[in-house]
Design a protein around this motif. Structure first.
Motif, PDB file in Angstrom:
ATOM      1  N   PRO A   1     -39.502 -10.333 -22.394  1.00 38.92           N
ATOM      2  CA  PRO A   1     -38.539  -9.296 -22.769  1.00 38.92           C
ATOM      3  C   PRO A   1     -39.042  -7.864 -22.509  1.00 38.92           C
ATOM      4  N   PRO A   2     -40.297  -7.533 -22.829  1.00 37.80           N
ATOM      5  CA  PRO A   2     -40.752  -6.168 -22.522  1.00 37.80           C
ATOM      6  C   PRO A   2     -40.732  -5.863 -21.020  1.00 37.80           C
ATOM      7  N   SER A   3     -41.049  -6.853 -20.196  1.00 36.32           N
ATOM      8  CA  SER A   3     -40.988  -6.643 -18.739  1.00 36.32           C
ATOM      9  C   SER A   3     -39.557  -6.418 -18.283  1.00 36.32           C
ATOM     10  N   LEU A   4     -38.618  -7.153 -18.867  1.00 39.22           N
ATOM     11  CA  LEU A   4     -37.210  -6.949 -18.537  1.00 39.22           C
ATOM     12  C   LEU A   4     -36.761  -5.539 -18.918  1.00 39.22           C
ATOM     13  N   ARG A   5     -37.215  -5.067 -20.080  1.00 39.34           N
ATOM     14  CA  ARG A   5     -36.847  -3.712 -20.507  1.00 39.34           C
ATOM     15  C   ARG A   5     -37.366  -2.672 -19.527  1.00 39.34           C
TER      16      ARG A   5
ATOM     17  N   SER B   1     -35.435  -2.885 -16.280  1.00 42.79           N
ATOM     18  CA  SER B   1     -34.070  -2.369 -16.423  1.00 42.79           C
ATOM     19  C   SER B   1     -34.053  -0.840 -16.387  1.00 42.79           C
ATOM     20  N   LYS B   2     -35.079  -0.218 -16.953  1.00 38.66           N
ATOM     21  CA  LYS B   2     -35.159   1.247 -16.921  1.00 38.66           C
ATOM     22  C   LYS B   2     -35.386   1.745 -15.499  1.00 38.66           C
ATOM     23  N   VAL B   3     -36.273   1.080 -14.783  1.00 38.05           N
ATOM     24  CA  VAL B   3     -36.572   1.487 -13.408  1.00 38.05           C
ATOM     25  C   VAL B   3     -35.344   1.331 -12.517  1.00 38.05           C
ATOM     26  N   LEU B   4     -34.611   0.231 -12.692  1.00 37.27           N
ATOM     27  CA  LEU B   4     -33.446  -0.047 -11.851  1.00 37.27           C
ATOM     28  C   LEU B   4     -32.142   0.576 -12.375  1.00 37.27           C
ATOM     29  N   CYS B   5     -32.219   1.174 -13.573  1.00 36.78           N
ATOM     30  CA  CYS B   5     -31.040   1.794 -14.204  1.00 36.78           C
ATOM     31  C   CYS B   5     -29.907   0.790 -14.414  1.00 36.78           C
ATOM     32  N   VAL B   6     -30.276  -0.399 -14.876  1.00 38.31           N
ATOM     33  CA  VAL B   6     -29.293  -1.413 -15.234  1.00 38.31           C
ATOM     34  C   VAL B   6     -29.654  -1.941 -16.614  1.00 38.31           C
ATOM     35  N   SER B   7     -28.740  -2.649 -17.231  1.00 33.07           N
ATOM     36  CA  SER B   7     -29.006  -3.177 -18.570  1.00 33.07           C
ATOM     37  C   SER B   7     -29.933  -4.390 -18.513  1.00 33.07           C
TER      38      SER B   7
END
Length: 90
Positions: A5-9, A12-18
């Motif tokens: 989950p932290p890697s997904l977060r 998601s910030k880098v790619l500007c998606v949820s």
């Protein structure tokens, strides 16, 4: 390949998606409160440790809720409702 989950977060910030977009969580079941709690936690990209800290409960208590062994009392349930609201937006 599993992603934490932290890697997904972070991704998601880098790619500007949820986080939900990256995780493809829409097919997870949500017929019980426990399943809805798990799904909402994944949508936000929280580990059990992080989510339980946000709610001010122990990881064990979160485990019990997620596996429908216990029902959250009113105060934590109110705190949970803001996280569960994301499921209504699908």
């Amino acid at each position: 390949m599993k992603v934490s989950p932290p890697s997904l977060r972070r991704l998601s910030k880098v790619l500007c998606v949820s986080v939900a977009f990256l995780g493809c969580f829409e097919k997870l079941p949500e017929s019980t409160l426990g399943e809805r709690i798990i799904k909402a936690r994944f949508y936000y990209g929280y580990t059990k440790r992080e989510f339980s800290a946000l709610l001010g409960i122990s990881e064990r208590t979160l485990y019990e809720w997620e596996h429908d062994r216990k029902i959250p009392p009113p105060t934590p349930l109110n705190d949970l409702s803001k996280y569960l609201a994301v499921l209504m937006k699908e």
